[in-house]
Write a protein that holds these residues in place. Structure first.
Motif, PDB file in Angstrom:
ATOM      1  N   PHE A 103       0.833  -1.203   0.000  1.00  0.00           N
ATOM      2  CA  PHE A 103       0.000   0.000   0.000  1.00  0.00           C
ATOM      3  C   PHE A 103       0.871   1.259   0.000  1.00  0.00           C
ATOM      4  O   PHE A 103       0.610   2.224  -0.719  1.00  0.00           O
ATOM      5  N   LYS A 104       1.908   1.248   0.831  1.00  0.00           N
ATOM      6  CA  LYS A 104       2.796   2.404   0.934  1.00  0.00           C
ATOM      7  C   LYS A 104       3.497   2.671  -0.393  1.00  0.00           C
ATOM      8  O   LYS A 104       3.548   3.813  -0.865  1.00  0.00           O
ATOM      9  N   ALA A 105       4.007   1.611  -1.016  1.00  0.00           N
ATOM     10  CA  ALA A 105       4.707   1.770  -2.297  1.00  0.00           C
ATOM     11  C   ALA A 105       3.753   2.251  -3.380  1.00  0.00           C
ATOM     12  O   ALA A 105       4.110   3.083  -4.223  1.00  0.00           O
ATOM     13  N   TRP A 106       2.530   1.729  -3.373  1.00  0.00           N
ATOM     14  CA  TRP A 106       1.527   2.111  -4.372  1.00  0.00           C
ATOM     15  C   TRP A 106       1.231   3.602  -4.296  1.00  0.00           C
ATOM     16  O   TRP A 106       1.159   4.297  -5.310  1.00  0.00           O
ATOM     17  N   LYS A 107       1.079   4.113  -3.071  1.00  0.00           N
ATOM     18  CA  LYS A 107       0.752   5.520  -2.894  1.00  0.00           C
ATOM     19  C   LYS A 107       1.949   6.421  -3.186  1.00  0.00           C
ATOM     20  O   LYS A 107       1.799   7.546  -3.672  1.00  0.00           O
ATOM     21  N   GLN A 108       3.169   5.930  -2.893  1.00  0.00           N
ATOM     22  CA  GLN A 108       4.365   6.736  -3.134  1.00  0.00           C
ATOM     23  C   GLN A 108       4.702   6.819  -4.621  1.00  0.00           C
ATOM     24  O   GLN A 108       5.126   7.860  -5.112  1.00  0.00           O
ATOM     25  N   ALA A 109       4.528   5.696  -5.332  1.00  0.00           N
ATOM     26  CA  ALA A 109       4.924   5.651  -6.739  1.00  0.00           C
ATOM     27  C   ALA A 109       3.955   6.403  -7.639  1.00  0.00           C
ATOM     28  O   ALA A 109       4.321   6.859  -8.720  1.00  0.00           O
ATOM     29  N   LEU A 110       2.711   6.543  -7.211  1.00  0.00           N
ATOM     30  CA  LEU A 110       1.693   7.193  -8.024  1.00  0.00           C
ATOM     31  C   LEU A 110       1.112   8.395  -7.285  1.00  0.00           C
ATOM     32  O   LEU A 110       0.866   8.334  -6.084  1.00  0.00           O
ATOM     33  N   ASN A 111       0.899   9.476  -7.997  1.00  0.00           N
ATOM     34  CA  ASN A 111       0.322  10.685  -7.403  1.00  0.00           C
ATOM     35  C   ASN A 111      -1.198  10.572  -7.381  1.00  0.00           C
ATOM     36  O   ASN A 111      -1.914  11.266  -8.102  1.00  0.00           O
ATOM     37  N   LEU A 112      -1.689   9.676  -6.523  1.00  0.00           N
ATOM     38  CA  LEU A 112      -3.124   9.400  -6.497  1.00  0.00           C
ATOM     39  C   LEU A 112      -3.946  10.604  -6.052  1.00  0.00           C
ATOM     40  O   LEU A 112      -4.985  10.908  -6.638  1.00  0.00           O
ATOM     41  N   LYS A 113      -3.498  11.262  -4.990  1.00  0.00           N
ATOM     42  CA  LYS A 113      -4.315  12.324  -4.394  1.00  0.00           C
ATOM     43  C   LYS A 113      -4.609  13.453  -5.376  1.00  0.00           C
ATOM     44  O   LYS A 113      -5.780  13.809  -5.581  1.00  0.00           O
ATOM     45  N   PRO A 114      -3.589  14.071  -6.020  1.00  0.00           N
ATOM     46  CA  PRO A 114      -3.912  15.146  -6.969  1.00  0.00           C
ATOM     47  C   PRO A 114      -4.660  14.645  -8.203  1.00  0.00           C
ATOM     48  O   PRO A 114      -5.489  15.360  -8.764  1.00  0.00           O
ATOM     49  N   THR A 115      -4.377  13.408  -8.617  1.00  0.00           N
ATOM     50  CA  THR A 115      -5.034  12.866  -9.810  1.00  0.00           C
ATOM     51  C   THR A 115      -6.524  12.682  -9.576  1.00  0.00           C
ATOM     52  O   THR A 115      -7.350  12.986 -10.450  1.00  0.00           O
ATOM     53  N   LEU A 116      -6.879  12.199  -8.394  1.00  0.00           N
ATOM     54  CA  LEU A 116      -8.281  11.889  -8.096  1.00  0.00           C
ATOM     55  C   LEU A 116      -9.024  13.045  -7.430  1.00  0.00           C
ATOM     56  O   LEU A 116     -10.198  12.919  -7.103  1.00  0.00           O
TER      57      LEU A 116
END
Length: 426
Positions: free
Chosen positions: A325-338
């Motif tokens: 989960f940590k790696a997924w959130k770090q590698a992808l800019n989920l928050k600004p994208t969504l």
């Protein structure tokens, strides 16, 4: 498949492991080939947009134009991002889940089990403007939006069983039913407190399988002499407990409870957090909860042939899911994208592309770890794969991933782990 020395590499592009064109035809995403849109380019474009934090239709079109032989306009992308694309991405996820590389497990205790199953979920926030399609629980400031990513993982074979996103309001107990329905004899299931269910434990045992779970503070526990668990935990002379207890209001369910007293700093931190949370809602924490905050407590149906230390060792493998989960959130800019407003299909496809990125990372991690003598870092490998995707162009689509092993090795721990502190466990 992989290099055995300092330089590790895959022999092919990760997505070339799959026949994406066939999957696209089977899901009716692509009926005939076009120069501006392909089964491969849409996945890569979505992942690259996620990395940059902007997955607007305009930016998806720009990224696809870098990969295809001709460009595609924003309007054409808008028409393509629909239910068919969702169906295609879900089919790709299902296909990746069939790829499996086992890692040899050194622990003799782990060899007692067929699989070691872990399930956990994480909440991914979205802009509140998307609450109509992705409703959250809400807070004092009004409505919220987001979704849950639920992950079921076989830690013994390093294989993801299922990975799906669901409404944020969906409870972990409800999400956990899918895993319970697929339990096999001799599985070991590691449950977190959110999934705690005596009914689920009974179902696991009915399949001749085993379970370990942390103990929630709300569950009533009685000792064999009929006294409360807290009557023993509050005694300062007790630093360790391992005995059969009964759970629930009727006391009909028996389990083995193992507990080790936490250090003073950990206990105080937990109690302070509990009091602060209760105060926000005008409540006072239960004395039962405050007493248990001073202990590390786990329940299981495994007998004493599995030592207390081994039980904590097994439960510690839950960190593998937390790491993903940590790696997924770090590698992808989920928050600004969504955070931006868009339609349901657009946002869902972005989330599914993020899952594909993680599944590819997990698959490659399994391949590399199976030939490496070193313990590798999932987070570091995730960053390498993100860098690989971000640099892809039309001329490099078939390039393998190459990396130096030293850059993805696990760092040595400078602080003591929980097991270092539990000196009483033999």
């Amino acid at each position: 498949m992989l290099g055995m020395f300092k330089s590790l590499h895959t022999n092919d592009s990760p997505l070339n492991l799959l026949d994406l064109d066939t999957i696209a035809k089977q899901t009716s995403l692509i009926q005939r080939k076009t120069q501006g849109f392909s089964a491969l380019s849409i996945i890569i474009a979505l992942i690259k947009c996620l990395q940059k934090g902007d997955a607007s239709f305009h930016h998806i079109a720009l990224e696809m134009s870098k990969i295809n032989t001709s460009s595609i306009c924003r309007g054409a992308v808008f028409k393509r991002v629909n239910g068919l694309l969702m169906h295609y991405l879900q089919a790709v996820i299902s296909k990746i889940l069939t790829l499996n590389y086992s890692i040899e497990e050194n622990s003799s205790s782990a060899q007692k089990f067929q699989r070691i199953l872990i399930e956990d979920s994480t909440f991914v926030p979205m802009g509140a403007i998307n609450a109509a399609n992705f409703p959250g629980h809400g807070n004092s400031n009004g409505v919220t939006a987001g979704f849950k990513l639920d992950l079921a993982f076989d830690a013994l074979n390093n294989h993801i069983l299922h990975q799906q996103f669901s409404p944020a309001r969906e409870s972990d107990k409800k999400l956990g039913k899918q895993l319970i329905e697929n339990i096999q004899p001799n599985d070991l299931v590691l449950r977190d407190m959110g999934y705690f269910s005596i009914e689920s434990f009974s179902n696991i045992e009915a399949q001749s399988a085993f379970w370990i779970s942390r103990l929630p503070s709300s569950i009533n526990v009685l000792l064999e002499n009929g006294k409360s668990l807290e009557s023993k935990l509050r005694l300062r002379k007790n630093d360790y407990i391992d005995e059969v207890v009964t759970l629930g209001l009727d006391g009909s369910f028996k389990a083995r409870l193992v507990g080790v007293r936490a250090d003073d700093q950990t206990a105080e931190t937990r109690r302070r957090s509990r009091r602060e949370t209760a105060q926000k809602f005008g409540n006072t924490p239960r004395n039962q909860s405050l007493i248990r905050d001073g202990w590390h407590l786990i329940l299981t149906n495994l007998d004493t042939s599995v030592s207390s230390k081994e039980l904590f060792d097994f439960y510690a493998t839950r960190w593998r899911v937390e790491t993903k989960f940590k790696a997924w959130k770090q590698a992808l800019n989920l928050k600004p994208t969504l955070k931006r407003y868009s339609n349901y299909h657009h946002l869902a496809c972005i989330a599914l592309a993020g899952l594909i990125h993680q599944l590819i990372t997990t698959h490659i991690f399994s391949m590399i770890q199976s030939v490496s003598r070193r313990t590798l870092s999932y987070e570091k490998l995730s960053e390498v794969i993100s860098s690989y995707f971000s640099s892809l162009t039309l001329s490099t689509l078939s390039d393998p991933i190459t990396m130096e092993e030293r850059y993805i090795r696990m760092d040595r721990r400078s602080r003591k782990s929980l097991m270092d502190k539990l000196q009483l466990l033999k």
